[in-house]
Structure formats: C-alpha cells, structure tokens
Design a protein around this motif. Sequence first.
Motif, PDB file in Angstrom:
ATOM      1  N   LYS A 281       7.929  -5.700  -9.837  1.00 10.43           N
ATOM      2  CA  LYS A 281       7.328  -6.166 -11.101  1.00 10.43           C
ATOM      3  C   LYS A 281       6.119  -5.322 -11.471  1.00 10.43           C
ATOM      4  O   LYS A 281       5.941  -4.909 -12.609  1.00 10.43           O
ATOM      5  CB  LYS A 281       6.898  -7.635 -10.961  1.00 10.43           C
ATOM      6  N   LYS A 282       5.275  -5.093 -10.472  1.00  7.18           N
ATOM      7  CA  LYS A 282       4.023  -4.360 -10.696  1.00  7.18           C
ATOM      8  C   LYS A 282       4.314  -2.945 -11.201  1.00  7.18           C
ATOM      9  O   LYS A 282       3.685  -2.471 -12.143  1.00  7.18           O
ATOM     10  CB  LYS A 282       3.255  -4.317  -9.372  1.00  7.18           C
ATOM     11  N   LEU A 283       5.260  -2.260 -10.550  1.00  4.79           N
ATOM     12  CA  LEU A 283       5.580  -0.888 -10.960  1.00  4.79           C
ATOM     13  C   LEU A 283       6.222  -0.850 -12.337  1.00  4.79           C
ATOM     14  O   LEU A 283       5.924   0.045 -13.131  1.00  4.79           O
ATOM     15  CB  LEU A 283       6.472  -0.202  -9.919  1.00  4.79           C
ATOM     16  N   ASN A 284       7.081  -1.831 -12.633  1.00  5.79           N
ATOM     17  CA  ASN A 284       7.697  -1.884 -13.963  1.00  5.79           C
ATOM     18  C   ASN A 284       6.641  -2.043 -15.050  1.00  5.79           C
ATOM     19  O   ASN A 284       6.678  -1.361 -16.064  1.00  5.79           O
ATOM     20  CB  ASN A 284       8.714  -3.025 -14.052  1.00  5.79           C
ATOM     21  N   SER A 285       5.689  -2.956 -14.830  1.00  4.97           N
ATOM     22  CA  SER A 285       4.695  -3.179 -15.886  1.00  4.97           C
ATOM     23  C   SER A 285       3.733  -1.990 -15.978  1.00  4.97           C
ATOM     24  O   SER A 285       3.295  -1.631 -17.065  1.00  4.97           O
ATOM     25  CB  SER A 285       3.954  -4.500 -15.691  1.00  4.97           C
ATOM     26  N   TRP A 286       3.472  -1.329 -14.844  1.00  7.90           N
ATOM     27  CA  TRP A 286       2.591  -0.139 -14.866  1.00  7.90           C
ATOM     28  C   TRP A 286       3.247   1.010 -15.634  1.00  7.90           C
ATOM     29  O   TRP A 286       2.618   1.691 -16.421  1.00  7.90           O
ATOM     30  CB  TRP A 286       2.303   0.284 -13.415  1.00  7.90           C
ATOM     31  N   ARG A 287       4.548   1.161 -15.416  1.00 12.62           N
ATOM     32  CA  ARG A 287       5.270   2.242 -16.102  1.00 12.62           C
ATOM     33  C   ARG A 287       5.371   1.977 -17.603  1.00 12.62           C
ATOM     34  O   ARG A 287       5.341   2.891 -18.412  1.00 12.62           O
ATOM     35  CB  ARG A 287       6.677   2.382 -15.516  1.00 12.62           C
TER      36      ARG A 287
END
Lengths: 114, 224
Positions: free
Chosen positions: B216-222
């Motif tokens: 989730k964290k990487l998706n929202s960061w990207r």
Amino acid sequence: MHELGIVMHVIKQIEELAKEKQVHEVKELTLEIGEVSGVVKEYFVDAFNWAIKRTEHMQNCKLNYITIQAITYCEDCKQTYETVKYGKECPHCHSKKTYLVTGRDVYIKDVKVD
Amino acid sequence: MKEIKTIVVNRSAYADNDEEANLLREYLKDHGTFLVNLMSSPGAGKTTTLTALINLLKKDYRIGVMEADIDSDVDALSISKNTGVKSIQIHTSGMCHLDAGMTKSGLDSIDISDLDLVFLENVGNLVCPAEFDTGASMDMMILSIPEGDDKPLKYPLVFEKCDLVLINKIDAIDYFDFDMEKCKKTILMRNPNATIIEISAKTGKNINQVVNYFHKKLNSWRAD
C-alpha cells in the motif's frame, strides 16, 4: 557519541561560513542547547574540543554553551510549565494534552571572528 | 591586530543535515527508489525481521539492504546469505547514528539504478538515530517484548517519527510483564498516525500484514 555527530554538523556549518565570509579565525562560538535535546554538556564540550583541532578556522575557538530551559504548553488550561520538573502531565490541571514549546533544539546563535 | 566582529548565525545545528535529507528524498523520488529507515534497540530483531520481510517482498520488488553498524559486517553477510538480495555494510566510524550524507554515500555504493526498495538498517539505538533525518522515504521501528512496554515513554522522539511500529517477539509475551494495550496507547498518544503491528519475526506471525502495509505504502508513494 550522539554529541560528536552534532559537533561535526555544527563545525561543518561554521567552517563553510568562515570560508564564505573570508574569515581569518573563528574566536568564539555561541550555541543555545535545549534542556531536553538529549545533549550531555560534558560529552559535547569534550567532543567539541577534540574536533576543532582538525579544522581550518576554529583551532582556538572558545565555546559559549547556553542551556535553554524546556517549556511545555498545555492545550487545556493554556498555561506553560517547566518540562523537566513535570514531564508530559500539566501540573496546573493534570491534562496530558501538552506539547513542548522550547528545549529540544540545538541552535547556532553567533560567532566572533577576525 | 584585526578587529573582532560578530556574525549572527541563528541556525539549527541540524539545518545542513535537514537540507541534505530533503534533497536526498527528491533524488530517490526521481529514481523511483523507496528508502526505508529502520530503527530499534540492539537485539530487537531488526535483521531477523528484515530477512522474513524481504523473503516475502522480493518477488514484487528489486530490493537492497544497507546495514549500518559501528563496526563488523555480520549483519550484511547474514542478510545476503538468507535472502539473496544485494546488501552492503556501512561503518559509521564510531558514530551512533547515520546522517543524510552517510546515507547518500551508502546509496551511491549500493547503486540504486536497479532497485525499487532499499532498507536502511540504522545503528541499534533509540536515541541518536531519531535525531538525524536520513532522507528516507519513511521511518519505521521495531520494539521487542523483552524491552518492556514503557519504551515509548522513555524514548518518545523515535516513536513520534515513525510511520510504522512493529512490536516483535510476541511469541515470548507470556514470559514478560508486557502490557500490550498500555504500550499501544502510549505510542498512539505520542504519534496518533502510527500504524502498529504485532509480529514474531521468528515464527513469521503477521509478517504478511507488514507485507501488505508495504504494498500500500509503495503504491501511494508512486502515485503521489
């Protein structure tokens, strides 16, 4: 050891400033260090005196170490109090909705140069 | 003799590090590499947790690990042996923390051009690493059951800084006087935005929840 890291960052900034302003020598440095910054004065002064020997402009720099009292503000009763004495809980109304106002920073105030 | 004059500086001792850290975050964003700064006390289980986590994340991301220690390379060797991902050891030369400059040198030597996710295992210590911004995209920490539930009271800054707090060694909770609810309450008092996950790196319990957190964290960061 933590103190050494802060000393190195302070020295780096002062050395850059000395170069930029074409200073011959930095005679004195005044720092304001918060009571709850986690800095132990004795360690800090030792680390400082060790580190300045390896600098270009600060070899004989005198350190003025000013301790800044830690003050906490209470959001409920809108009063302030001494953090070190009372901690997180407000001594006036016993609320825990409090936050630190001063006392965490390590601040470079000024330098005396020639 | 020349005249002595005063130059007013009025600048935080951390100012140059904070600037470097912000530049590093932009640099990482431009390269599409997400950097996680992992902090804990010595012995909380950083290396074991990372090993368990990386083995579940490595099929989805190209991962690298930077191990910071005052000396030795046992952690870097252990990570590369047990996960197969690229790892390097950063020696802090006696320093008890990493700053943004040291982190940047580490990233240069691990070479992030082929990495999506880099874990920085900071020096085992709850005080100093919290003071210096490394430039990481997120901060996380591990608190282990034997350390006690009062750590968030004693070392508030590290708990305030971390987006994710893992409570490790829950398989051993019966042997210690650890009040889980009290501990969580104190963490959330310090940091209402913290995500707290109870895990056992040894048995693998709830590591999948941490894996989901990172997806989730990487998706929202990207997407940001």
